[in-house]
Every structure is written in C-alpha cells, then in structure tokens.
Motif scaffolding. Structure first.
Motif, PDB file in Angstrom:
ATOM      1  N   PHE A  98       0.389   3.261  11.519  1.00  0.00           N
ATOM      2  CA  PHE A  98       0.111   2.086  12.361  1.00  0.00           C
ATOM      3  C   PHE A  98      -0.012   0.814  11.543  1.00  0.00           C
ATOM      4  CE2 PHE A  98      -3.482   4.801  11.363  1.00  0.00           C
ATOM      5  CZ  PHE A  98      -4.195   3.968  10.526  1.00  0.00           C
ATOM      6  N   CYS A  99       0.289   0.853  10.235  1.00  0.00           N
ATOM      7  CA  CYS A  99      -0.046  -0.273   9.363  1.00  0.00           C
ATOM      8  C   CYS A  99       1.196  -0.918   8.764  1.00  0.00           C
ATOM      9  CB  CYS A  99      -0.967   0.224   8.257  1.00  0.00           C
ATOM     10  SG  CYS A  99      -1.387  -1.072   7.088  1.00  0.00           S
TER      11      CYS A  99
ATOM     12  N   MET B 181      -0.222   4.260   0.943  1.00  0.00           N
ATOM     13  CA  MET B 181      -0.828   5.320   1.747  1.00  0.00           C
ATOM     14  C   MET B 181      -0.032   5.687   2.992  1.00  0.00           C
ATOM     15  SD  MET B 181      -3.561   6.470   0.224  1.00  0.00           S
ATOM     16  CE  MET B 181      -2.368   6.557  -1.057  1.00  0.00           C
ATOM     17  N   GLY B 182       0.800   4.781   3.457  1.00  0.00           N
ATOM     18  CA  GLY B 182       1.750   5.133   4.510  1.00  0.00           C
ATOM     19  C   GLY B 182       1.178   5.398   5.885  1.00  0.00           C
ATOM     20  N   CYS B 183       0.016   4.833   6.214  1.00  0.00           N
ATOM     21  CA  CYS B 183      -0.528   5.042   7.565  1.00  0.00           C
ATOM     22  C   CYS B 183       0.492   4.484   8.576  1.00  0.00           C
ATOM     23  CB  CYS B 183      -1.868   4.342   7.726  1.00  0.00           C
ATOM     24  SG  CYS B 183      -3.099   4.908   6.537  1.00  0.00           S
TER      25      CYS B 183
ATOM     26  N   SER C 176       1.214  -2.971   6.295  1.00  0.00           N
ATOM     27  CA  SER C 176       1.112  -3.094   4.827  1.00  0.00           C
ATOM     28  C   SER C 176       1.812  -1.947   4.123  1.00  0.00           C
ATOM     29  CB  SER C 176      -0.359  -3.088   4.390  1.00  0.00           C
ATOM     30  OG  SER C 176      -1.039  -4.162   4.948  1.00  0.00           O
ATOM     31  N   ALA C 177       1.983  -0.836   4.838  1.00  0.00           N
ATOM     32  CA  ALA C 177       2.532   0.355   4.203  1.00  0.00           C
ATOM     33  C   ALA C 177       4.056   0.355   4.157  1.00  0.00           C
ATOM     34  CB  ALA C 177       2.046   1.595   4.971  1.00  0.00           C
TER      35      ALA C 177
ATOM     36  N   CYS D  48       0.848  -1.203   0.000  1.00  0.00           N
ATOM     37  CA  CYS D  48       0.000   0.000   0.000  1.00  0.00           C
ATOM     38  C   CYS D  48       0.877   1.243   0.000  1.00  0.00           C
ATOM     39  CB  CYS D  48      -0.926   0.010   1.213  1.00  0.00           C
ATOM     40  SG  CYS D  48      -2.114   1.377   1.156  1.00  0.00           S
TER      41      CYS D  48
ATOM     42  N   GLY E 177      -7.878  -5.497   3.834  1.00  0.00           N
ATOM     43  CA  GLY E 177      -6.509  -6.013   3.922  1.00  0.00           C
ATOM     44  C   GLY E 177      -5.549  -4.992   3.339  1.00  0.00           C
ATOM     45  N   SER E 178      -4.448  -5.445   2.743  1.00  0.00           N
ATOM     46  CA  SER E 178      -3.484  -4.459   2.242  1.00  0.00           C
ATOM     47  C   SER E 178      -4.071  -3.729   1.041  1.00  0.00           C
ATOM     48  CB  SER E 178      -2.164  -5.140   1.882  1.00  0.00           C
ATOM     49  OG  SER E 178      -2.326  -5.975   0.772  1.00  0.00           O
ATOM     50  N   GLY E 179      -3.705  -2.453   0.935  1.00  0.00           N
ATOM     51  CA  GLY E 179      -4.125  -1.652  -0.205  1.00  0.00           C
ATOM     52  C   GLY E 179      -5.232  -0.683   0.112  1.00  0.00           C
ATOM     53  N   GLU E 180      -5.324   0.346  -0.729  1.00  0.00           N
ATOM     54  CA  GLU E 180      -6.420   1.310  -0.644  1.00  0.00           C
ATOM     55  C   GLU E 180      -7.351   1.002  -1.816  1.00  0.00           C
ATOM     56  OE1 GLU E 180      -7.933   3.885   1.125  1.00  0.00           O
ATOM     57  OE2 GLU E 180      -9.219   3.693  -0.631  1.00  0.00           O
TER      58      GLU E 180
ATOM     59  N   CYS F  33      -9.131   4.949   3.340  1.00  0.00           N
ATOM     60  CA  CYS F  33      -8.487   5.917   4.228  1.00  0.00           C
ATOM     61  C   CYS F  33      -9.011   7.330   3.948  1.00  0.00           C
ATOM     62  CB  CYS F  33      -6.966   5.834   4.111  1.00  0.00           C
ATOM     63  SG  CYS F  33      -6.335   6.378   2.530  1.00  0.00           S
TER      64      CYS F  33
HETATM   65  S1  SF4 Z   1      -3.569  -0.710   3.957  1.00  0.00           S
HETATM   66 FE1  SF4 Z   1      -5.073   0.754   4.754  1.00  0.00          FE
HETATM   67  S2  SF4 Z   1      -4.311   1.276   6.815  1.00  0.00           S
HETATM   68 FE2  SF4 Z   1      -2.608   0.294   5.691  1.00  0.00          FE
HETATM   69  S3  SF4 Z   1      -1.422   2.010   4.800  1.00  0.00           S
HETATM   70 FE3  SF4 Z   1      -2.923   1.317   3.268  1.00  0.00          FE
HETATM   71  S4  SF4 Z   1      -4.712   2.649   3.582  1.00  0.00           S
HETATM   72 FE4  SF4 Z   1      -3.434   2.826   5.419  1.00  0.00          FE
END
Ligand code: SF4
Length: 353
Positions: free
Chosen positions: A117-118, A113-115, A120-121, A111, A156-159, A192
């Motif tokens: 707490f995640c 998006m770089g959140c 996947s990022a 992903c 799950g992973s990804g936006e 997000c």
């Molecule tokens: S998977 Fe969801 S929570 Fe994780 S970085 Fe991407 S948008 Fe953010």
C-alpha cells in the motif's frame, strides 16, 4: 565533505580537542546548528574567525534543500519534497494541531520493505539517510513555516530500524538540551516489525535509562497469511514473534504501544478480522491506529468507507481494545506517503533530469 549537522555534541567536542580548542566551544557550535538555525560558519559570531575558517574547510553545514512544497487549503498541512546533497529525494510533512506542531520525516531514500500500500516502496531503497539529514528535515520545515516543531514521527519513507545507528544518533542529537531539546516522549518511531531491532531498541540507553520514545508497529493484518499478502516482512517474522518483541519493549520501557492498521477493503476489514485482531492484542497496553488505506494506483487496493471504518473500530472496542481512526490531514494534496516523490521522479525521468 561531511555535514557538521551529523555530529553529536560529544563528537564535536572530541573533534575540537584534536584542534587544541576548548571543549566548551562544542556546546556553542552545537547550539548555533541545532537551536539557533544557522546554515553557515560565518554566522557563528562568538567563534573565532580562525576556527570558523578551519571548520568551513572541512565541513558543509546543511545539506538538504526544499524542492517543492504543497500546502493544504483545508488544514494548513504542508508536504515537502527535499533534495539531499548526498543524492536522492525524500518527503516530509508538517502538521499543525491545536497545541503543537508535528514533523513526519523520512529515514531512508526510498524503502526496500515493499509494503503493497506504500508509494515509497515502488523503486526500492536508494540509501540510508544520515542523522544530520534527518534533523535538517525538521529544521527546514521550521524555517519555512516560522513555527516551532515539538513532536516528531519517523514515518516517512524508509524503515528506520534498518538504519539503526543513524536513528539512534538522530535521537541523541535532537533530544540534546543544548540543541533542539525535543523530549523523547514526543518522538515516535514507526517500524514494519524488524523483530531483532525492536529488541535492540528496548535495550538502548540515551540520557540515563531506557528509551522513552513511542514505538508504532505496522501490523495491518490479524493473521500471518493476510499480513504476508500486504507486507513482505511478514514472510520473515510471524505475528507471534512480533508480539513477543512488542511485549518485551513494553516491559522494559513502559511506553504504551501503537499498532498501525491500514484498513483495506475486502482484505482485513471484516468483523472476523476485528475479532482476531482483538484476540492477538488482548492484555497489551496498546492503541490501534486505524488508517483507511491511501489509494496508490500501483497497489490496486481500495479503502472501506467511513461507516465501515467506524464499525471496525466499534467492534474492536467491544472487545476492550482501544482504537482510533487517524484524522486525515492534507487530504487535498498528494496524500499518500511517497506520492510527491514518486510524481517528481516520474516527471524528472520524462524530462530527462
Ligand atoms: S516506508 Fe514504511 S510502509 Fe512504506 S514500504 Fe517502507 S516500511 Fe513499508
């Protein structure tokens, strides 16, 4: 070769028409793939041998594989690591509730998006997943568990809204009554907060009328300043803009909104934060889903304890906002989104795979 699972029924009918085949064959083939669980053309016994051979020369059938599975001893939750023939590793989670089973699926490999707490990022986004790959996550879980999945969350992973066209195609495929036939009302898309894509989604029409899927918006903070510290997307869209899009989605679809709120100790979990959150959600038909943040070692974030989470929820409810604390499933396995994938990637890089 393209995977045949990636076609809608209409696309199959168009493709078969170019081969001089009767269009009702599309319904038969679609049903074999999306309802009857086959992974090869030979298994489609009511389709002529000639057509099966032609299709096998042009398409693959089922391009994802289970690499690893962890099952919780506490509640039966299964966490899957899938490899994709088109490249990449993704995660999916199978969750059992009393009356139904839910699949949590990924929409992108990694992903962007770089959140904070995640997990996947951590390595960014490698690529979008196809609609067929997304559907196959569900079908592989059903084959492995022997249980029917009726609810799907794309969390799950990804936006998912950055993989928009494949998302819509996926919804069309898995809601088709000749296939899996999942009700739109049992599908939740988690975003997000990509404001223009939420507006586009609210105008979408699959099956005659506005979409009836559930939208879960990751809010995670009550002010722009705090949200920017947790989610880079907050630099692009303000909470006011996001709330505007959420309200428009509700006006058009009449589906209750869910706001996801990861409780992070010392960041967004004070009584003042609850009051501010209640202020911005006032008058909306919304549920706040409180999620004690999963510790991801890279993030340095920690979660409030159970008592503090309950106090936050009670504070919200005192202001008339519905809140729930997400039941933790599979807490004895690699819990946080992306952790199983991250661990596998780390192992592979250590072993040179
Ligand atoms: S998977 Fe969801 S929570 Fe994780 S970085 Fe991407 S948008 Fe953010």
């Amino acid at each position: 070769m393209k995977d045949i699972f990636d076609n809608t029924k209409k696309e199959l009918a168009d493709m078969l028409a170019t081969k001089g085949e009767k269009t009702y064959r599309a319904r038969q083939i679609f049903s074999w793939l999306h309802s009857r669980g086959v992974r090869s053309f030979e298994e489609m016994t009511d389709i002529s041998k000639g057509l099966r051979e032609k299709l096998a020369g042009e398409y693959t059938a089922g391009s994802i594989h289970i690499e690893n599975m962890q099952q919780s001893a506490l509640d039966g939750t299964r966490k899957y690591l899938f490899s994709l023939e088109g490249g990449g590793l993704i995660e999916g989670v199978f969750m059992e509730y009393r009356d139904w089973n839910t699949a949590c699926i990924s929409s992108q490999v990694g992903c962007a998006m770089g959140c904070r707490f995640c997990a996947s990022a951590v390595n960014g986004c490698e690529r979008d997943m196809t609609a067929g790959e997304m559907a196959l996550e569900i079908y592989e879980m059903e084959r492995d568990t022997g249980k029917r999945i009726s609810n799907v969350v794309i969390m799950g992973s990804g936006e998912p809204l950055l993989n928009y066209d494949n998302l819509i195609r996926f919804i069309e495929i898995i809601t088709d009554p000749d296939g899996k036939g999942i009700s739109q009302r049992n599908i939740t898309v988690s975003t997000c907060g990509i404001v223009p894509a939420i507006d586009r989604l609210s105008e979408e029409d699959i099956g005659g009328g506005h979409l009836q899927i559930n939208l879960a918006i990751s809010l995670h903070a009550p002010t722009d300043e705090k949200r920017r510290r947790l989610m880079p997307i907050a630099e692009k869209y303000s909470i006011e803009e996001l709330m505007g899009a959420a309200s428009r989605y509700y006006e058009r679809t009449h589906r209750r909104l869910t706001f996801e709120y990861a409780l992070v100790k010392g960041e967004n979990d004070s009584a003042g934060d609850a009051a501010e959150l209640a202020r911005i959600l006032k008058g909306m038909n919304a549920l706040v889903n409180l999620i004690p943040v999963n510790p991801v070692s890279e993030s340095g974030l920690t979660r409030p304890d159970k008592k503090e989470c309950i106090a936050f929820k009670n504070k919200l409810e005192n202001f008339g906002i519905n809140g729930s604390i997400r039941r933790e499933l599979g807490s004895d396995i690699d819990g946080a989104c992306g952790q199983l994938r991250m661990r596998s990637m780390a192992q592979n890089s250590q072993t040179g795979i």
